[in-house]
Write an enzyme that holds these catalytic residues in place. Structure first.
Site, PDB file in Angstrom:
ATOM      1  N   LYS A  13       0.836  -1.218   0.000  1.00 45.22           N
ATOM      2  CA  LYS A  13       0.000   0.000   0.000  1.00 45.22           C
ATOM      3  C   LYS A  13       0.863   1.258   0.000  1.00 45.22           C
ATOM      4  O   LYS A  13       0.622   2.172  -0.757  1.00 45.22           O
ATOM      5  CB  LYS A  13      -0.855   0.100   1.277  1.00 45.22           C
ATOM      6  N   ARG A  88      -8.759   1.778   9.017  1.00 40.32           N
ATOM      7  CA  ARG A  88      -8.426   0.403   9.377  1.00 40.32           C
ATOM      8  C   ARG A  88      -9.552  -0.253  10.174  1.00 40.32           C
ATOM      9  O   ARG A  88      -9.428  -1.414  10.539  1.00 40.32           O
ATOM     10  CB  ARG A  88      -7.163   0.391  10.217  1.00 40.32           C
ATOM     11  N   ARG A 127      12.057  -6.164   5.249  1.00 44.17           N
ATOM     12  CA  ARG A 127      11.749  -4.803   4.835  1.00 44.17           C
ATOM     13  C   ARG A 127      12.667  -3.760   5.481  1.00 44.17           C
ATOM     14  O   ARG A 127      12.927  -3.790   6.672  1.00 44.17           O
ATOM     15  CB  ARG A 127      10.292  -4.508   5.197  1.00 44.17           C
ATOM     16  N   ARG A 160      11.836  -1.162  10.653  1.00 44.76           N
ATOM     17  CA  ARG A 160      10.822  -0.725  11.619  1.00 44.76           C
ATOM     18  C   ARG A 160      10.836  -1.640  12.840  1.00 44.76           C
ATOM     19  O   ARG A 160      10.967  -2.846  12.713  1.00 44.76           O
ATOM     20  CB  ARG A 160       9.437  -0.771  10.968  1.00 44.76           C
ATOM     21  N   ARG A 171       0.187  -7.966  13.884  1.00 45.98           N
ATOM     22  CA  ARG A 171      -0.376  -6.985  12.945  1.00 45.98           C
ATOM     23  C   ARG A 171      -1.251  -7.663  11.904  1.00 45.98           C
ATOM     24  O   ARG A 171      -2.292  -7.145  11.509  1.00 45.98           O
ATOM     25  CB  ARG A 171       0.752  -6.184  12.274  1.00 45.98           C
TER      26      ARG A 171
HETATM   27  P1  AMP Z   1       1.503   1.155   9.168  1.00 38.08           P
HETATM   28  O1  AMP Z   1       2.717   1.963   8.892  1.00 38.08           O
HETATM   29  O2  AMP Z   1       0.324   1.607   8.339  1.00 38.08           O
HETATM   30  O3  AMP Z   1       1.737  -0.327   9.078  1.00 38.08           O
HETATM   31  O4  AMP Z   1       1.086   1.454  10.686  1.00 38.08           O
HETATM   32  C1  AMP Z   1       1.964   1.176  11.765  1.00 38.08           C
HETATM   33  C2  AMP Z   1       1.183   1.161  13.064  1.00 38.08           C
HETATM   34  O5  AMP Z   1       0.571   2.448  13.297  1.00 38.08           O
HETATM   35  C3  AMP Z   1       0.020   0.169  13.119  1.00 38.08           C
HETATM   36  O6  AMP Z   1       0.443  -1.133  13.466  1.00 38.08           O
HETATM   37  C4  AMP Z   1      -0.845   0.816  14.203  1.00 38.08           C
HETATM   38  O7  AMP Z   1      -0.313   0.602  15.487  1.00 38.08           O
HETATM   39  C5  AMP Z   1      -0.705   2.294  13.882  1.00 38.08           C
HETATM   40  N1  AMP Z   1      -1.721   2.721  12.882  1.00 38.08           N
HETATM   41  C6  AMP Z   1      -1.492   3.172  11.614  1.00 38.08           C
HETATM   42  N2  AMP Z   1      -2.643   3.486  10.988  1.00 38.08           N
HETATM   43  C7  AMP Z   1      -3.631   3.239  11.881  1.00 38.08           C
HETATM   44  C8  AMP Z   1      -5.047   3.351  11.817  1.00 38.08           C
HETATM   45  N3  AMP Z   1      -5.687   3.769  10.710  1.00 38.08           N
HETATM   46  N4  AMP Z   1      -5.754   3.010  12.935  1.00 38.08           N
HETATM   47  C9  AMP Z   1      -5.137   2.608  14.059  1.00 38.08           C
HETATM   48  N5  AMP Z   1      -3.806   2.444  14.173  1.00 38.08           N
HETATM   49  C10 AMP Z   1      -3.053   2.766  13.088  1.00 38.08           C
END
Ligand code: AMP
Length: 220
Positions: A13, A88, A127, A160, A171
């Site tokens: 994404k 999400r 990654r 990360r 996740r």
């Molecule tokens: P990502 O970079 O999109 O994988 O997000 C990393 C982390 O940020 C996720 O595992 C959540 O802890 C938090 N996070 C990101 N986007 C959201 C969202 N829309 N709702 C809730 N938590 C989020």
């Protein structure tokens, strides 16, 4: 045009959102990046979201919706943007719909980047991400030209803290329980478009741009 990019962690994404944003000139709103920046800066928001992120859990809807609404009010989002990692939960999707409707706007399409579970685990394992511009790399499938340096901006690459095996599994679990209902939400609205995310980055982005009817822009 307001777009949502949906898919499991590791589906690509972020890569696709960044690419489409560059190609068609739409602002890119990545909730995960907004949270990571807050954690790095040590802001109040950063301190409140860090524990959720480290465990692979979702940040509460209320906090997330507030952060996104503030970002959405910025000038570069007034005529459109690409949401990456948001919504999400169905609650977030409904809140987003309401916020946009109050400004006479709406989500045009929700693009679902589909990738098998096996592939997701493989991708998340190796990654690396640019600290400066967030471009993702993979040790095996898409390494940088110079080790540990971003091809785009020369920034340093890092892994990360939530890409560890245990957090990745959490996740993915959270995604299947809390985020897959968002697919049904946009399907019911007639906005969901599925693309096969297993193919190369360029191919996937071209298909998305075609689906959006933005062919002429792509040819630039
Ligand atoms: P990502 O970079 O999109 O994988 O997000 C990393 C982390 O940020 C996720 O595992 C959540 O802890 C938090 N996070 C990101 N986007 C959201 C969202 N829309 N709702 C809730 N938590 C989020």
């Amino acid at each position: 045009m307001f777009l949502v990019l949906l898919g499991a962690p590791g589906a690509g994404k972020g890569t696709q959102a960044a690419m489409i944003s560059r190609k068609v000139g739409l602002a890119h709103i990545a909730s995960g990046d907004l949270f990571r920046q807050a954690v790095e800066k040590g802001t109040e928001l950063g301190q409140s979201v860090k524990a959720y992120m480290d465990k692979g859990m979702l940040v509460p809807d209320e906090v997330t919706i507030q952060v996104i609404s503030e970002r959405l009010n910025e000038p570069d989002c007034q005529t459109g943007c690409i949401f990456d990692g948001f919504p999400r939960t169905v609650e977030q999707a409904k809140a987003l719909g309401k916020t946009l409707a109050s400004q006479g706007k709406a989500i045009d399409k929700a693009i679902y980047v589909e990738v098998s579970d096996e592939e997701l685990l493989k991708r998340l394992g190796g990654r690396w991400i640019c600290r400066q511009c967030q471009t993702p790399y993979h040790e095996v499938t898409s390494p940088p030209r110079i080790p540990n340096k971003c091809d785009e901006c020369g920034g340093e690459l890092y892994q990360r803290s939530d890409d560890t095996e245990e957090t990745v599994k959490e996740r993915l679990k959270v995604y299947f329980v809390q985020t897959t209902p968002v697919l049904d939400y946009y399907r019911a609205e007639g906005k969901l478009v599925k693309v096969d995310g297993k193919r190369g980055i360029e191919e996937v982005s071209e298909e998305i741009i075609d689906v959006l009817g933005l062919k002429s822009v792509k040819a630039k």
